[in-house]
Design an enzyme around this catalytic site. Structure first.
Site, PDB file in Angstrom:
ATOM      1  N   THR A 498     -14.343 -12.867  14.904  1.00 53.21           N
ATOM      2  CA  THR A 498     -14.178 -13.854  15.765  1.00 53.21           C
ATOM      3  C   THR A 498     -15.566 -14.838  15.835  1.00 53.21           C
ATOM      4  O   THR A 498     -16.221 -14.902  17.007  1.00 53.21           O
ATOM      5  CB  THR A 498     -13.887 -13.323  17.171  1.00 53.21           C
ATOM      6  OG1 THR A 498     -12.929 -12.429  16.853  1.00 53.21           O
ATOM      7  CG2 THR A 498     -13.513 -14.143  18.311  1.00 53.21           C
ATOM      8  N   HIS A 499     -16.200 -15.235  14.811  1.00 53.68           N
ATOM      9  CA  HIS A 499     -17.272 -16.052  14.801  1.00 53.68           C
ATOM     10  C   HIS A 499     -17.004 -17.294  14.154  1.00 53.68           C
ATOM     11  O   HIS A 499     -17.378 -17.741  13.113  1.00 53.68           O
ATOM     12  CB  HIS A 499     -18.334 -15.169  13.780  1.00 53.68           C
ATOM     13  CG  HIS A 499     -18.802 -13.827  14.494  1.00 53.68           C
ATOM     14  ND1 HIS A 499     -19.381 -12.816  13.659  1.00 53.68           N
ATOM     15  CD2 HIS A 499     -18.560 -13.204  15.585  1.00 53.68           C
ATOM     16  CE1 HIS A 499     -19.644 -11.892  14.468  1.00 53.68           C
ATOM     17  NE2 HIS A 499     -19.385 -12.174  15.599  1.00 53.68           N
TER      18      HIS A 499
END
Length: 569
Positions: A498-499
């Site tokens: 989730t970057h």
């Protein structure tokens, strides 16, 4: 008919780490702030059933409801983008605290190289090295941002030790590093034997009881293995609902409204006058006037809100002109899995950011002269704790189902270790975000469309660093190592990280960036857009520490703007 509410000094869209920090800092200065969060209120009391892995880890209790709003995706511009119907590649948080509730706690500072990546790369290797890449300097240096990094680390109680090859610090970490374990010690020994310089991963899981500058008291970590995708019922993980939001409320100057979905920034083309939002429970519509609008939601939502509000210049991939939606980046994740037939480890124990890291192949810490890529990534072993449903590492030759699959799943639950890399992602002209022409959300607004695929830069980085992680794993002495698959096309279905970054990027001039180094919009001086959406590229670390630093920098600028007005940089 929308109801117009009394005017406030500032309205904040999205109350996670960035929104919580800015609310606390502005409230402390006496500014009246309205924080609008479209999800429900959250706090430690809501996490008492947090160890329900099915509810939180698999069914995503803390994440965005894709039946109301999602994104559409395609690999390239000739494909038709289709909606993401289930969360997969990344997890979008929703509710008070946002993604700061369900994160693991890895808290690095981006390298000095990151902030001047174009100028430093060209100076050392020449213009040809960045051909095909849309890299640019950030408009700020590491030295300028260093005090703000420390301010965030104090707020989040970060514990760690300084790495020899990482960014240099003016002050020690607020907390000591987390415990050494047989797994982290084994990784460090292997890395050292190969000439690398390992260190304990910086962590937002409290290594000891801690009180931050806002008076928030955080308990020591229990090493329970329920961090990522979960809130912490002990208040032992740095979480904006524990660390900063209570103080913001206690100032008496911050009004946080839950279930408030912002649909538009209202503006005249030069300045914003407020926002329009819908109460998601009653369906009532409101206009919240404000002297300043501060957008602090997730990467995709920041970009989408500007595009639907027709604020800023939309990015055009065919010409490379415009800025809103530009430079979408992700991360490249080479790694190695090893299986130990004759040994067992306590893999079921751990914490989100319990681990060890090496920076020998991060940034420009190694020579890229003869390599087909720039940058690199941090290589880590992370003992976050295997949970029984989500974690199921088996050797490559294991069938996908049946008795042998079950047998190996049980056998290797305590006999498998993995090394991973947070690999940097460089922007290119045709990886971007815009509005989808066909699909709309529950409020009739266009969905955000993501166009993204891996590049030759990505594949070359992946192959090179993957061999390094294999070497470290071999040195750790496993019975076997899984073969790594080749990096081909990006697939949005399996979870990766989730970057996500980019879309409202920062820089030194308005021609190539949407915001300046205070994250103030060039095209609307009373609008600040804060978060990883400001990153012109994605680095070799988790982004949260850099987001936190930029939030403190933005808060300082917002306070200054409230007194003086005008462009700050």
């Amino acid at each position: 008919m929308a109801k117009t509410l009394p005017k406030t000094d500032a309205v904040i869209v999205g109350v996670g780490w960035a929104g919580g920090i800015i609310a606390a800092e502005l409230g402390k200065q006496g500014l009246k702030v309205v924080g609008l969060e479209r999800g429900k209120e959250r706090g430690v009391k809501d996490y008492y059933v947090v160890h329900d892995e099915l509810r939180y880890g698999i069914r995503y209790e803390l994440m965005q409801d894709l039946s109301k709003e999602t994104i559409t995706f395609r690999n390239h511009g000739k494909e038709r983008a289709l909606p993401m119907r289930q969360l997969g590649s990344f997890l979008l948080g929703e509710g008070l605290g946002g993604s700061g509730v369900h994160w693991n706690g890895h808290t690095f500072r981006f390298l000095p190289y990151d902030f001047e990546i174009k100028s430093q790369t060209v100076k050392k290797y020449g213009e040809a090295k960045i051909k095909g890449l849309q890299v640019q300097d950030w408009g700020i240096t590491y030295d300028e941002l260093e005090p703000y990094f420390y301010e965030f680390e104090k707020a989040a109680g970060i514990g760690g030790e300084e790495g020899e090859l990482g960014p240099k610090r003016a002050d020690p970490f607020p907390n000591p590093p987390m415990k050494e374990t047989p797994i982290t010690a084994r990784f460090k020994e292997a890395a050292k034997s190969l000439g690398m310089k390992p260190y304990q991963m910086p962590s937002g899981n409290m290594s000891e009881a801690y009180e931050n500058q806002y008076g928030a008291k955080m308990a020591p970590c229990q090493y329970c293995a329920f961090c990522e995708r979960f809130g912490c019922e002990y208040g032992a993980k740095a979480d904006p609902t524990v660390a900063v939001i209570p103080f913001a409320k206690e100032t008496g100057n911050v009004d946080i409204r839950n279930f408030a979905n912002v649909t538009e920034i209202i503006h005249d083309g030069k300045k914003a006058t407020g926002v329009r939002y819908v109460d998601v429970q009653t369906k009532e519509e409101f206009i919240q006037p404000a002297e300043m609008v501060i957008v602090t939601s997730y990467v995709m939502n920041n970009t989408r809100l500007l595009l639907t509000s027709k604020l800023g210049r939309p990015y055009k991939p065919d010409t490379g002109s415009g800025v809103i939606g530009k430079n979408y980046c992700y991360q490249i994740l080479p790694g190695s899995a090893g299986f130990f037939d004759e040994e067992q480890f306590n893999t079921f124990m751990g914490a989100g950011a319990l681990g060890a890291t090496v920076d020998d192949y991060n940034g420009d810490n190694f020579d890229h002269s003869d390599l087909g890529f720039i940058h690199g990534g941090s290589i880590s072993i992370n003992q976050s704790g295997y949970r029984p449903i989500q974690y199921n590492m088996v050797p490559t030759d294991t069938p996908k189902w049946g008795s042998k699959f079950k047998e190996n799943s049980i056998k290797y639950f305590t006999r498998a270790l993995s090394i991973g890399t947070q690999g940097a992602s460089m922007p290119v002209q045709h990886n971007y975000m815009d509005l989808d022409p066909s699909y709309k959300d529950a409020y009739g607004l266009p969905l955000l469309r993501m166009t993204y695929d891996f590049t030759e830069q990505d594949k070359n980085l992946y192959n090179y660093i993957g061999k390094i992680t294999d070497n470290i794993m071999k040195e750790m002495g496993p019975s076997k190592i899984n073969d790594r698959q080749q990096l081909e096309h990006y697939d949005i279905v399996p979870y990766q990280t989730t970057h996500n970054t980019g879309g409202v990027i920062m820089g030194a001039e308005p021609e190539t960036s949407a915001v300046n180094n205070y994250l103030q919009m060039w095209d609307a001086e009373n609008v600040f857009v804060v978060g990883a959406s400001a990153f012109p590229h994605n680095g070799g670390y988790n982004p949260t520490g850099t987001v936190g630093a930029l939030a403190y920098r933005a808060a300082e600028g917002i306070i200054k703007y409230s007194k003086e007005g005008g462009l700050l940089a």
